[in-house]
Structures are given as C-alpha cells and as structure tokens.
Design an enzyme around this catalytic site. Structure first.
Site, mmCIF file in Angstrom:
data_model
loop_
_atom_site.group_PDB
_atom_site.id
_atom_site.type_symbol
_atom_site.label_atom_id
_atom_site.label_comp_id
_atom_site.label_asym_id
_atom_site.label_seq_id
_atom_site.Cartn_x
_atom_site.Cartn_y
_atom_site.Cartn_z
ATOM 1 N N LYS A 199 0.834 -1.200 0.000
ATOM 2 C CA LYS A 199 0.000 0.000 0.000
ATOM 3 C C LYS A 199 0.877 1.261 0.000
ATOM 4 C CE LYS A 199 -3.610 2.143 2.808
ATOM 5 N NZ LYS A 199 -4.568 1.936 3.881
ATOM 6 N N LYS A 506 9.289 -0.852 14.444
ATOM 7 C CA LYS A 506 9.917 -0.448 13.178
ATOM 8 C C LYS A 506 10.964 0.629 13.434
ATOM 9 C CE LYS A 506 5.911 -1.028 10.123
ATOM 10 N NZ LYS A 506 4.969 -0.289 9.278
HETATM 11 C C1 G6Q Z 1 -2.633 -4.067 8.033
HETATM 12 C C2 G6Q Z 1 -1.398 -3.446 8.451
HETATM 13 C C3 G6Q Z 1 -0.137 -4.119 7.964
HETATM 14 C C4 G6Q Z 1 0.251 -3.762 6.525
HETATM 15 C C5 G6Q Z 1 1.685 -4.215 6.280
HETATM 16 C C6 G6Q Z 1 2.138 -3.967 4.866
HETATM 17 O O1 G6Q Z 1 -3.726 -3.620 8.224
HETATM 18 O O2 G6Q Z 1 -1.437 -2.113 8.124
HETATM 19 O O3 G6Q Z 1 -0.173 -5.513 8.099
HETATM 20 O O4 G6Q Z 1 -0.618 -4.356 5.630
HETATM 21 O O5 G6Q Z 1 2.549 -3.550 7.160
HETATM 22 O O6 G6Q Z 1 2.031 -2.618 4.525
HETATM 23 P P1 G6Q Z 1 2.201 -2.154 3.051
HETATM 24 O O7 G6Q Z 1 1.127 -2.743 2.241
HETATM 25 O O8 G6Q Z 1 2.151 -0.668 3.077
HETATM 26 O O9 G6Q Z 1 3.544 -2.660 2.584
#
Ligand code: G6Q
Length: 543
Positions: A199, A506
């Site tokens: 994302k 993190k």
């Molecule tokens: C889910 C969380 C988390 C996220 C991952 C990957 O609701 O926010 O599990 O999906 O940290 O994030 P990215 O898709 O931004 O890489």
C-alpha cells in the site's frame, strides 16, 4: 448498561452448558441460523433471549446502527488516520455512488477491477510476455502483513479451483532471505512475474525483497534495465515510489487510503488471486463477501451472524474472563485461515485506549490462535479440554469433501463434532470410576488414575459450516469475521482501523540496524538498555 450485562453474565456462572440442553430440547433450533452461504450453531454457549434483549439496548446506547451506516457510507470512522473504511465498497456490485471527499469512488473501483480483468486475460492468453518473449507461468507476490496474508490464505484455501493452464502463485513476505531464495528455486525467471504488493511502497521487508528480486532479474538479463517492466508490476497507492522503483505505471494497479491493509484482499492486492484462480473466481469471492455485507446490514441482532459472534466474544472477554479464542478449521485448505483472522482481529482490536483517548477499563481484543483439525487434536487440545482456562472455540467445517472422498471427510467431520461435544459434556468422576470398574481395575488403581481422566466440560464453542469450500462461501466466511471484529470495536468504543502498535518496533529496528551495521565494537547509542546492548554485541561477536 454494562452493569446489567455483568449481572446477567453472573447468573450464567451457576448454569452448566449441558444442563441448558436438558432444559430445552429445541435449543439447537433456537440458537442456530443460516445466512449467506454459511450455517452457524451457537447453541453451545451461554446465551438466552434475555441476552439478546440486553444487547439490543446496549446497541441502541452505543449507536451501533449509526456507526455501521457510517462505515458503509464512507464516513471517516478511522478518525486517528482521518480515513474512511470502505473495503465493503470494493465488493459492492449494485450501489452506483459512494462518496469520499465529494468524489464518487464506485467508478474508480470498477475501472481498477476492469484493469485486473484485462490484465488476467493478457497473462492467461499468453499475450503478456516476459522479456525473452515467453509467457508467464509463475506469479510471485512480494508483500507482508495485509499485503500477503489475505491473498496467500485465499490462494491456499481455493487451490482446487486453480486450473493447470493458469500460472502458479508464490508468496514471499519475510525479510529473512530464505523466503525469497527458496521461492526462486521453484521458478524460471523468463516466465515469472513479480507483483510488488505494498500500500505504502515503503515497507522495509517488501522493498528489500523487491530490490533483491529486481537484482536477480537484472543479473539474469545481463543488466538490461528494460527487463524490469516485463517482470515487475505494482499493487499500491503510492505512484511516485512505484515509478522510482522502475515499474511501468501502466502496470501499476491502484487502490486507495480508505482500504486498510488487513482488509485489502478485495482490492488490487487480490490480483495474485485473480491470476491464480481466474477472474470469475475472484468475482465470486467478492460476491460471497457482498452476500455477508447485505446480511450484516439488514438482519436484526438476534438473526445477524456477525453480531451474534461479536456478542458471544464480548461477553466471554468482558464478563467471564475468557480472553483467548481459538479458531479451528477442520479443513486442510484453510491452513492459513487462523493466521489471517489473527491479524484481522488482533491488529484491529488489540487496543487499550478508547475513542475519547482514555485508557479502557474493560478488556478489549482477545488472543486469537489455532491450527486446523484434526492436527491440533494431537497437539494443544489437551489444554482446551483439561487446562485451567476455558477457551471459547470456533470450529469451522465443510460438509462436502473437495475430492469426493467421503470416507475420510466423514472421519474429519465426526472428529469436529466430537470435539465440541466433549468440550460441552466433559466426563464426570462417577462416569470415569464406573468405566474403570467395568474394566476390572482395582480400587487402588482407580483412586490413583480417576481424577486425571475427568473432563470438566462446560466449555463453549461455535460451529460454522460451509456446504462447500468455494469462492463464494469463502468470501462470506471472511466477511463474517470482518464484521464481527468491526462490531466488537464499536462495543469496546475503540478505533479498529489504525495500527500504531506496529510502529515502535519499526522505529527501534532502524536504530539497532545502524549499530549492527557499523564496524565499531563499541555501541554508539547510549540510550539502549544493557540487554539490548548485550544482544547487539553478542550478534556482532558471533558474525
Ligand atoms: C494491516 C497493516 C499491515 C500492513 C503491512 C504492509 O492492516 O497495516 O499488516 O498491511 O505492514 O504494509 P504495506 O502494504 O504498506 O507494505
């Protein structure tokens, strides 16, 4: 209201679950229901008509209907991140307009779905080719958390719907290079397509794995940079970062900030599912979830499957001190289902501050865990039956076997039913003694052994049944748990849609990483505690 509920649950403490069945031979009929491709038996729980009456009042008090409407309507209920929560819009086949910041998002969703459809056609027909002109046989999804767990769980669950003319799929998530290296062993780069699923497109694990994969592809094609656009595509919300990575924006599949990571399998993050199972199956998955959305929006509390599960869990957690919940699928294909629900539930409701910013004074999200049956029976069920804590269980069973082998499927189902029965009934000391006497054991032996063979029973469980495990029923099952978690979040007055709890680790990782990477034997950061210092030094001395 909570006081009244507490008193209500106090009255349950003297009620043995098995006796509830003796008092009412219609209990199963009363406390089971069918809804959108699923059947739920929740009769083996402390629940009665008064429970529903009390919760109806509680739901009025917390304005449940309003918040549910706000979610479906695109209001920014994720107020800490100032975002709407609209994974339900991704599977909405009817509504032509849902607005976010004045913009109707339905056409955007349809456009991206069409793009997935077209791309699947290109890959499946062989018109999309790798750099050396070969068609694609291997899909490697690189993503983590919400960008991995959903698609990988669904691909595993629906394996029988994969046909051999469609590409194989692999999921790489861990920053441990073993994950990528072991996957690469199975594939031919000429025929591979890497989906970088992130994302934010900034997640450390995903970006490092993506860079490693990019280097491997470049090495394979003797450094020719043009090879990247034939072998990498992006599933993301971050155009700039995708471009910077070198992915052709024509092959960037978009989603939006109103799709939470753990709710993103319905978005373009589900591309690997569509490539592996075909677009029709992906659409059926969406349709199954939409069935459950419609049910959740319209059914009254005492006929609403997600709400019933939410009420049961809320009661156990808050008033009966049962803070752990096992999800036990009796289906090998649902091997990753518990891990998926674990994230969905624990990341959403593992919160200790309420919407007003105050510390909560009631327990919130439970610990979610489990493994498929019958394997778990030979491992941790001992504690479920004879341990000191009661663990409410969700058994999930599939009526029809995927492979037409009814004989073993019935063994599986018999085990599933037997477990919930054993949890309910237990085995009394008298019964144990009678059995031992019948076996001709001496009084001494009976005295020594009998207490160890007693099962207290009186342990609650649900059984959820799918007639078949198929895209539609799986879609409904996932949405069932999504709405259960959502409902509980409202009941606890917490924001289920942020995840600040994953941030601190993190941040600290980067500070520690710079110490691990520097050549000094002395540690520069004097803010570390002695254990952190000791561990860093130990690693450095042993590398
Ligand atoms: C889910 C969380 C988390 C996220 C991952 C990957 O609701 O926010 O599990 O999906 O940290 O994030 P990215 O898709 O931004 O890489």
């Amino acid at each position: 209201m909570l006081k009244k509920l507490k008193n209500h649950y106090n009255s349950f403490t003297s009620q043995n679950l098995e006796d509830l069945f003796k008092l009412d031979n219609k209990r199963f009929n009363k406390y089971s229901l069918k809804a959108s491709n699923l059947f739920l038996d929740y009769s083996k729980n402390w629940i009665n008509t008064e429970t529903f009456t009390l919760y109806e009042k509680y739901f009025e008090k917390i304005d449940f209907n309003l918040v549910r409407h706000q979610m479906f309507n695109g209001e920014k209920i994720n107020f800490t991140e100032n975002r709407a929560v609209l994974h339900t819009a991704l599977r909405n086949s009817k509504n032509n307009s849902i607005y976010v910041e004045g913009k109707n998002i339905i056409p955007l969703i349809r456009k991206e779905l069409k793009k997935i459809d077209n791309f699947c056609n290109e890959v499946h027909s062989g018109s999309f080719k790798g750099f050396s002109g070969k068609s694609i046989k291997y899909i490697i999804n690189i993503g983590i958390g919400g960008s991995d767990l959903g698609p990988s769980m669904v691909s595993e669950a629906l394996k029988p719907f994969h046909s051999s003319n469609l590409p194989q799929v692999y999921y790489v998530s861990n920053i441990d290079s073993a994950d990528l290296i072991e996957t690469i062993k199975n594939i031919d780069i000429d025929r591979s397509l890497f989906l970088i699923a992130s994302k934010t497109f900034t997640t450390q694990e995903t970006m490092e794995n993506a860079k490693l994969a990019k280097q491997m592809v470049l090495d394979h094609y003797k450094g020719d940079i043009k090879s990247i656009s034939s072998h990498f595509i992006a599933l993301s919300t971050n155009k700039n970062a995708v471009k910077e990575f070198g992915i052709n924006l024509e092959y960037m599949f978009q989603f939006w900030d109103w799709v939470g990571g753990r709710y993103s399998l319905w978005s373009t993050i589900g591309l690997s599912i569509a490539l592996y199972l075909g677009m029709d199956n992906f659409k059926k998955l969406l349709a199954g979830a939409e069935d459950m959305d419609n049910h959740f929006r319209s059914a009254p509390i005492n006929e609403n499957m997600p709400i019933i599960l939410a009420i049961l869990g809320f009661g156990y957690n808050n008033f009966m001190g049962l803070n752990s919940h096992a999800i036990l699928p009796y289906a090998q294909y649902l091997n990753r289902f518990t891990a998926f629900i674990q994230q969905l539930d624990m990341e959403s409701n593992g919160k200790s501050v309420n919407k007003n910013g105050n510390l909560v004074d009631i327990p919130t999200g439970p610990i979610i865990w489990g493994e498929p049956g019958t394997n778990g029976q030979h491992a941790f069920y001992q504690l479920l039956h004879q341990g000191t804590q009661k663990v409410p269980c969700d058994f999930i069973a599939i009526a029809n076997s995927q492979h037409g082998i009814d004989h073993t499927n019935n063994i599986l189902l018999a085990n599933c039913i037997a477990q919930s029965q054993a949890l309910l009934k237990g085995r009394s000391l008298n019964k144990v003694i009678n059995e031992m006497e019948l076996q001709g054991l001496s009084k001494n032996e009976i005295n020594k052994m009998a207490p160890h063979k007693v099962f207290q029973g009186n342990r609650p469980s649900n059984t959820i049944i799918l007639k078949e495990l198929n895209p539609r029923s799986l879609g409904s099952l996932i949405a069932l748990y999504e709405h259960k978690v959502f409902t509980q979040g409202i009941m606890w007055n917490i924001n289920s849609f942020d995840q600040y709890g994953v941030e601190l680790g993190k941040l600290l990782t980067n500070e520690i990483l710079s110490e691990l990477n520097n050549n000094n034997s002395m540690i520069n950061n004097n803010s570390f505690d002695s254990s952190t210092n000791g561990l860093i030094s130990f690693f450095k001395m042993n590398q």
